[in-house]
Design a protein around this motif. Structure first.
Motif, PDB file in Angstrom:
ATOM      1  N   TYR A  83     -10.040  -1.284   7.254  1.00  0.00           N
ATOM      2  CA  TYR A  83      -8.955  -1.497   7.385  1.00  0.00           C
ATOM      3  C   TYR A  83      -7.787  -0.126   7.563  1.00  0.00           C
ATOM      4  O   TYR A  83      -6.876  -0.496   7.843  1.00  0.00           O
ATOM      5  N   LEU A  84      -8.727   0.897   7.286  1.00  0.00           N
ATOM      6  CA  LEU A  84      -8.014   2.079   7.943  1.00  0.00           C
ATOM      7  C   LEU A  84      -7.465   1.885   9.098  1.00  0.00           C
ATOM      8  O   LEU A  84      -6.545   1.980   9.718  1.00  0.00           O
ATOM      9  N   GLY A  85      -8.733   1.186   9.767  1.00  0.00           N
ATOM     10  CA  GLY A  85      -8.400   0.925  11.060  1.00  0.00           C
ATOM     11  C   GLY A  85      -6.943   0.335  11.819  1.00  0.00           C
ATOM     12  O   GLY A  85      -6.134   0.140  12.794  1.00  0.00           O
ATOM     13  N   LEU A  86      -7.230  -0.845  11.024  1.00  0.00           N
ATOM     14  CA  LEU A  86      -5.867  -1.482  11.209  1.00  0.00           C
ATOM     15  C   LEU A  86      -5.300  -1.092  10.974  1.00  0.00           C
ATOM     16  O   LEU A  86      -4.231  -1.607  11.360  1.00  0.00           O
ATOM     17  N   LEU A  87      -4.513  -0.436   9.771  1.00  0.00           N
ATOM     18  CA  LEU A  87      -3.654   0.049   9.454  1.00  0.00           C
ATOM     19  C   LEU A  87      -2.990   0.823  10.972  1.00  0.00           C
ATOM     20  O   LEU A  87      -1.707   0.975  11.317  1.00  0.00           O
ATOM     21  N   LEU A  88      -3.943   1.790  10.548  1.00  0.00           N
ATOM     22  CA  LEU A  88      -3.534   2.888  12.258  1.00  0.00           C
ATOM     23  C   LEU A  88      -2.622   1.657  13.395  1.00  0.00           C
ATOM     24  O   LEU A  88      -2.128   2.177  14.000  1.00  0.00           O
ATOM     25  N   THR A  89      -3.684   0.616  13.654  1.00  0.00           N
ATOM     26  CA  THR A  89      -3.046   0.198  14.688  1.00  0.00           C
ATOM     27  C   THR A  89      -2.164  -0.716  14.660  1.00  0.00           C
ATOM     28  O   THR A  89      -1.490  -0.413  15.877  1.00  0.00           O
ATOM     29  N   VAL A  90      -1.486  -1.054  13.611  1.00  0.00           N
ATOM     30  CA  VAL A  90      -0.551  -1.015  13.112  1.00  0.00           C
ATOM     31  C   VAL A  90       0.961  -0.524  14.007  1.00  0.00           C
ATOM     32  O   VAL A  90       1.446  -1.198  14.466  1.00  0.00           O
ATOM     33  N   ALA A  91       0.973   0.261  13.183  1.00  0.00           N
ATOM     34  CA  ALA A  91       1.580   1.457  13.332  1.00  0.00           C
ATOM     35  C   ALA A  91       1.931   1.966  14.979  1.00  0.00           C
ATOM     36  O   ALA A  91       2.456   2.135  15.793  1.00  0.00           O
ATOM     37  N   LEU A  92       0.246   2.130  15.996  1.00  0.00           N
ATOM     38  CA  LEU A  92       0.540   2.278  16.600  1.00  0.00           C
ATOM     39  C   LEU A  92       0.834   1.553  17.696  1.00  0.00           C
ATOM     40  O   LEU A  92       1.745   1.118  18.894  1.00  0.00           O
ATOM     41  N   THR A  93       0.370  -0.631  17.207  1.00  0.00           N
ATOM     42  CA  THR A  93       1.278  -1.263  18.232  1.00  0.00           C
ATOM     43  C   THR A  93       2.841  -1.562  18.201  1.00  0.00           C
ATOM     44  O   THR A  93       2.934  -1.128  19.089  1.00  0.00           O
ATOM     45  N   ALA A  94       2.964  -1.209  17.253  1.00  0.00           N
ATOM     46  CA  ALA A  94       5.007  -0.895  16.839  1.00  0.00           C
ATOM     47  C   ALA A  94       5.266   0.172  17.730  1.00  0.00           C
ATOM     48  O   ALA A  94       6.089  -0.283  18.420  1.00  0.00           O
ATOM     49  N   ALA A  95       4.238   1.416  17.845  1.00  0.00           N
ATOM     50  CA  ALA A  95       4.796   2.006  18.883  1.00  0.00           C
ATOM     51  C   ALA A  95       4.922   1.876  20.289  1.00  0.00           C
ATOM     52  O   ALA A  95       6.176   1.647  21.487  1.00  0.00           O
ATOM     53  N   TYR A  96       4.123   1.302  20.718  1.00  0.00           N
ATOM     54  CA  TYR A  96       3.752   0.872  22.350  1.00  0.00           C
ATOM     55  C   TYR A  96       4.928  -0.208  22.311  1.00  0.00           C
ATOM     56  O   TYR A  96       5.509  -0.542  23.704  1.00  0.00           O
ATOM     57  N   ALA A  97       4.741  -0.921  21.963  1.00  0.00           N
ATOM     58  CA  ALA A  97       5.377  -2.158  21.907  1.00  0.00           C
ATOM     59  C   ALA A  97       6.971  -1.711  22.142  1.00  0.00           C
ATOM     60  O   ALA A  97       8.077  -2.393  22.916  1.00  0.00           O
ATOM     61  N   MET A  98       7.404  -1.069  20.761  1.00  0.00           N
ATOM     62  CA  MET A  98       9.068  -0.684  21.158  1.00  0.00           C
ATOM     63  C   MET A  98       9.197   0.146  22.281  1.00  0.00           C
ATOM     64  O   MET A  98       9.923  -0.173  23.061  1.00  0.00           O
ATOM     65  N   ARG A  99       7.853   0.914  23.075  1.00  0.00           N
ATOM     66  CA  ARG A  99       8.377   1.648  23.747  1.00  0.00           C
ATOM     67  C   ARG A  99       8.447   0.969  25.252  1.00  0.00           C
ATOM     68  O   ARG A  99       9.121   0.945  25.577  1.00  0.00           O
ATOM     69  N   ALA A 100       7.845  -0.657  25.691  1.00  0.00           N
ATOM     70  CA  ALA A 100       7.644  -0.960  26.422  1.00  0.00           C
ATOM     71  C   ALA A 100       8.612  -2.080  26.595  1.00  0.00           C
ATOM     72  O   ALA A 100       9.775  -1.874  27.112  1.00  0.00           O
ATOM     73  N   TRP A 101       8.975  -2.487  25.840  1.00  0.00           N
ATOM     74  CA  TRP A 101      10.839  -3.007  25.347  1.00  0.00           C
ATOM     75  C   TRP A 101      11.540  -2.102  25.528  1.00  0.00           C
ATOM     76  O   TRP A 101      13.011  -2.426  26.484  1.00  0.00           O
ATOM     77  N   LEU A 102      11.627  -1.044  25.039  1.00  0.00           N
ATOM     78  CA  LEU A 102      13.051  -0.218  25.741  1.00  0.00           C
ATOM     79  C   LEU A 102      13.029   0.334  27.099  1.00  0.00           C
ATOM     80  O   LEU A 102      13.954   0.623  27.503  1.00  0.00           O
ATOM     81  N   MET A 103      11.690   0.549  27.467  1.00  0.00           N
ATOM     82  CA  MET A 103      11.690   1.117  28.575  1.00  0.00           C
ATOM     83  C   MET A 103      11.868   0.146  30.366  1.00  0.00           C
ATOM     84  O   MET A 103      12.374   0.760  30.695  1.00  0.00           O
ATOM     85  N   THR A 104      11.752  -1.177  29.395  1.00  0.00           N
ATOM     86  CA  THR A 104      12.248  -2.268  30.392  1.00  0.00           C
ATOM     87  C   THR A 104      13.530  -2.478  30.310  1.00  0.00           C
ATOM     88  O   THR A 104      14.089  -2.858  31.737  1.00  0.00           O
TER      89      THR A 104
END
Lengths: 698, 122, 171
Positions: free
Chosen positions: A506-527
């Protein structure tokens, strides 16, 4: 119905055969004259790894556009394209028909082609059509069709387009075989064919040795998992006395628990290999060396999902041996978080997406581990759609800018509007922004994990699993009313995984949600934002590519609403709020770091904040290096040793025999000195000896 | 008479002839030794003929024939020796070595060649 | 031991000694002469054995013709006259071994076979008269064959020594 399903499998197979044997011939026949088809010889459109050289970027932009426009209109004259796309379209239509039929009447149907006697447990070659397999079939056919159409333009200048398209058709046939197969060994056959097609397609541009090496790596690592998979399949089949999946699942009570657990764990080896989970995940980022449409089809939407599909299909086995689910859960958590962290620091857009795939597959695996089977399958379908969009759009971006690296992108929002819109939908789905499909599915998984964690690890989140009522239309167990009989336990008590592991998940899933948003945002902005950092003139990609991406983005956006019919797939308040909060947290962090960088100095890369830890993240924490040192190097040394032994000892024995014979001959030659007296001495001496023997002994 | 004495003498003379054939270098000396061997046989024949009191005189007659053949043989042998002398200027028996068996020239060491081929192929 | 035996032994020793010296001497002409001694000794033995016709034939043919032929051969092949150490080949030690083995074998066999056998001999069986009638009656066919053999040897020797018959063309 099963006939339609059979056609679904056979059409792409026939297309593959036709494509391999007669692709270019058909082109010549259609065009009437033996003209040069695509600009032969010349530049092959490869995914340039590292050189953002000005000339190649420029060249990469203009000629493919012209040729693509020509071939886009000339698809009717392009033999391999026809052979590939038409059956793919027909298969898609058939898959939709099958899916709709099963939606109306969710009774599973089966058909047998033949029964192979093996001496002990027979193999039934046949098809089994139910809700789960129909859904997967629609997904596979849709993505395959999209990829085939996209590839007509993307690979227009490729010299080997015909074999490429044929392999995609073959792959589609194999995946459909896996999905519809009635028998575990037939499933395994399809499984292996997928692996082989993946190898051929990753190594498509084999002129560059690193592509071939990536293909071999992918093949070997998945093969390693497949060994365990096969042993697990055989154990399960022999233990239950049948390989046929529906009958197997009813006979689980006859199988001793130890056998079930071992078989389940061995099957997990194959799942880990195929779906790129923790110990066997190293092949997927390197598999990005293949052409981008391949990454979309095989390594995002379909082949890697096959592992998850198998666990979902054989779920009663896992329910009967929950320890295996616990192991799967731990593996999933490690993969989830590790891959998400690695995605934060990647320089290559495709590798970001590759690590993201590993992470999302782990989310699905985690869903399965906590008993949320329907949620996991829902996420599988949604992921298939939005990851395909992301990869195909990334392909357009790479096509336009000529480089994979994020450092060569930037500011493409204005220049490539259609791609921008589609990719935005894709990233939103990936991060789980409501109301895009990713939010629904991820929310369902988190809800399942939350339920398991809060109820001491009980796996009851999947409704309809233990009921005797007819299952939900698309996501039921599929074989009608059955209840797995667990030896020794009352089946009303649901299986459990250790509560600690449930909390970890459960906690891993929550952490992953945050991390996923972070890297998705990074890729989107950088591209798409900021200044364009590369050279050359990126333009919107040809219509075949951009329209495909746009069309795919639609289901990626709205697929979530299809799940509203089932209770477990609807958003729940607590998990939804938690998810959105974490998503906002991660996204905002990435955005702020990005802003801080653009106002300042170089890079515009939010991950630079990681500082000295960044290389460790980028290398996925050194697992690759570990394997290279612990496994690859000793094996290579052993191979060299074997070669030396072969050369010196085995060949040496052969050559040594020749030398020995020569030396013996030399020794025998000594009395032949030509001197008659020597000969005569020999004769007389021999006579004396013979006479002596005769006289003395006779 | 005791037959053992001529028989032993004949045996010893034969052995002397064997030594001469195998040990002498000049071909004419070898011929001489061959004559010794033939004479030893003749002595044996005559001694046994007398001892058995052969009415057909087979031993002595055979001795006569042996002498005839030995004479013919010496004649021919010398003709051959003279021919050899004419061609090679020597009549040493151990100089006539054309029957010698040599390793095939140019073959070298096939084992070494095979090893080289394997090395190159690897 | 009768007188015949003594005479036989003495003459045998003479023949043996001649033979041994023939095969070991370092002068090639001496070898031919020792050969004469050996032949003479043997002729004497034949006489003691009452085979007088064979004895005279031995002297006539062997001493008279064969040794002369051998001497002619020595002369025509320019054999080294005088003391010459190169007359024995390298084979001589092996040859000695083989010869000693032969001698041992034969002598042992003979002695074991005929060790103490004794008979009285009658004179007269070896006269020219007896042998002549025997040859021309009982042994006339081998006699004729032997004469053909001599003819063949004669022809062969002539062919071999002709210098005007060279090698065939192309050799």
């Amino acid at each position: 119905m099963t006939v339609l399903a059979a056609l679904l499998v056979l059409l792409p197979f026939a297309a593959a055969l036709a494509g391999m044997l007669g692709g270019p011939a058909l082109t010549r026949a259609l065009r009437g004259a033996p003209a040069a088809d695509a600009p032969a010889g010349g530049t092959v459109v490869t995914d340039a790894e590292a050189d953002a050289d000005a000339d190649s970027a420029h060249e990469g932009a203009t000629p493919p556009a012209a040729a693509a426009a020509a071939s886009g209109f000339a698809v009717l004259r392009n033999g391999p394209a026809l052979i590939a796309c038409v059956p793919a379209a027909v298969s898609f239509v058939l898959a939709v028909i099958v899916g709709l039929t099963l939606w109306q009447s969710p009774r599973p149907r089966a058909g047998t082609l033949t029964l192979i006697q093996t001496g002990s447990v027979p193999i039934r070659v046949g098809l089994h059509v139910d809700g789960l397999s129909a859904l997967m079939a629609v997904l596979v056919c849709a993505v395959a069709l999209a990829v085939q159409v996209y590839s007509v333009s993307y690979m227009a200048k490729d010299a080997r387009y015909s074999s490429y398209a044929a392999f995609i058709s073959l792959f589609t046939a194999a995946m459909l075989l896996v999905v519809f197969s009635r028998d575990l060994l037939v499933l395994y056959a399809g499984w292996e064919i997928m692996g082989v097609c993946s190898y051929f397609l990753i190594g498509h541009h084999w002129e560059d040795r690193s592509n071939s090496r990536a293909a071999v790596k992918a093949f070997l690592v998945t093969r390693l998992g497949d060994v365990g998979f096969l042993i697990g399949v055989i154990m399960l089949g022999v233990g239950a006395g049948t390989f046929e999946i529906p009958r197997l699942l009813t006979r689980l009570g006859d199988v001793p628990h130890a056998t079930l657990l071992t078989a389940a764990l061995l099957l997990l080896a194959g799942v880990a290999g195929k779906s790129a989970q923790f110990p066997l995940h190293t092949w997927l980022p390197d598999a990005m060396a293949g052409p981008t449409p391949i990454s979309a089809l095989i390594h995002a939407a379909t082949m890697v999902a096959a592992g998850i599909y198998v666990v979902a299909r054989l779920y009663p086995v896992y329910a009967a041996a929950p320890a295996a689910l616990a192991v799967l859960g731990v593996v999933a958590v490690v993969s989830m978080v590790g891959a998400a962290l690695a995605a934060l620091a990647q320089d290559d857009l495709k590798r970001v997406l590759a690590y993201s795939t590993i992470s999302q597959l782990a989310v699905m695996a985690a869903g399965l581990a906590v008993g949320a089977r329907s949620a996991a399958v829902f996420h599988l379908v949604a992921h298939g759609a939005f990851k395909a969009v992301l990869f195909l759009a990334a392909g357009s971006v790479i096509f336009a800018t000529g480089t994979n690296l994020l450092a060569g992108h930037g500011g493409l929002r204005a220049r490539m509007p259609v791609t921008f819109a589609a990719m935005t939908v894709g990233f939103a789905a990936l991060a789980g922004v409501p109301p895009v499909s990713g939010w629904f599915s991820k929310d369902a998984v988190i809800e399942g994990a939350q339920h398991a964690a809060l109820h001491g690890g009980e796996l009851t989140a999947a409704a309809g699993f233990y009921d005797s009522t007819p299952p939900q239309p698309l996501f039921g167990p599929g074989s009608g009313a059955f209840v797995p009989v667990l030896s020794g336990t009352v089946h009303s008590a649901p299986p459990t995984i250790p509560s600690g592991i449930a909390w970890l998940i459960y906690l891993g899933l929550l952490l992953t949600v945050a991390l996923t948003a972070a890297y998705a945002m990074r890729a989107w902005l950088m591209t798409f934002f900021g200044e364009y950092r590369g050279t050359g003139e990126p333009r919107e990609s040809p219509r075949a590519m951009s329209w495909t991406v746009a069309v795919l983005a639609v289901p990626a956006a709205v697929l979530g609403f299809f799940g509203l019919g089932a209770d477990e797939l609807r958003p729940h308040v607590a998990s939804a709020l938690l998810g959105v909060a974490l998503l906002a947290l991660g996204g905002a962090a990435a955005f702020l770091l990005w802003r801080r960088d653009t106002s300042g100095s170089t890079g515009a890369d939010p991950s630079l904040v990681l500082g000295r830890a960044r290389p460790a993240f980028a290398a996925a924490f050194g697992v690759d290096a570990l394997y290279a040192a612990a496994i690859v190097r000793p094996v290579r040394r052993l191979a060299r040793g074997v070669a030396v032994v072969d050369r010196q000892d085995v060949d040496g024995a052969v050559v040594g025999t020749a030398r020995l014979v020569q030396r013996l001959a030399g020794a025998l030659r000594l009395p032949r000195d030509g001197d008659p007296q020597t000969y005569l001495t020999g004769v007389l001496g021999g006579v004396v000896v013979i006479v002596a023997v005769v006289v003395i002994f006779l | 008479m005791h037959i053992v004495y001529p028989a032993v003498i004949s045996a010893l003379l034969f052995a002397v002839g064997v030594y001469g054939v195998l040990a002498r270098r000049n071909a004419i000396l070898v011929l001489m030794a061959v004559e010794l061997m033939l004479n030893a046989v003749n002595l044996n024949l005559v001694a046994f003929d007398v001892w058995w009191r052969d009415r057909l005189h087979g031993g002595q007659v055979l001795t006569l024939f042996t002498i005839v053949i030995a004479a013919a043989e010496v004649g021919l042998g010398l003709a051959i020796i003279l021919l050899v002398y004419r061609n090679r200027k020597v009549v040493d028996v151990d100089a006539l070595r054309t029957l010698r068996e040599d390793a095939v020239p140019g073959e070298g060491d096939p084992a070494a060649e095979a090893a080289e081929a394997v090395e190159a192929g690897l | 031991m009768t007188g015949q035996d003594v005479a036989l032994v003495l003459l045998g020793v003479v023949a043996l000694g001649g033979g041994v010296l023939c095969v070991t001497t370092r002068q090639i002409v001496h070898a031919a002469l020792w050969l004469v001694v050996a032949f003479g000794g043997l002729a004497g033995s034949y006489l003691v054995l009452t085979a007088e016709f064979v004895a005279w034939v031995q002297v006539l043919i062997y001493v008279g013709a064969v040794v002369v032929l051998l001497l002619f051969g020595i002369m025509l092949t320019r054999a080294p006259i005088g003391r010459n150490d190169g007359l024995d080949s390298e084979n001589r030690w092996v040859a000695l071994v083989v010869a000693v083995a032969t001698a041992a074998l034969l002598v042992t066999t003979v002695v074991l076979g005929f060790g103490g056998a004794h008979k009285d001999v009658k004179p007269g069986g070896g006269s020219a008269d007896a042998l002549g009638s025997s040859v021309f009656r009982t042994w006339v066919l081998p006699f004729e064959v032997a004469s053909v053999l001599l003819l063949a040897a004669l022809v062969g020797a002539i062919v071999l020594s002709r210098t005007d018959i060279g090698a065939k063309d192309g050799d």
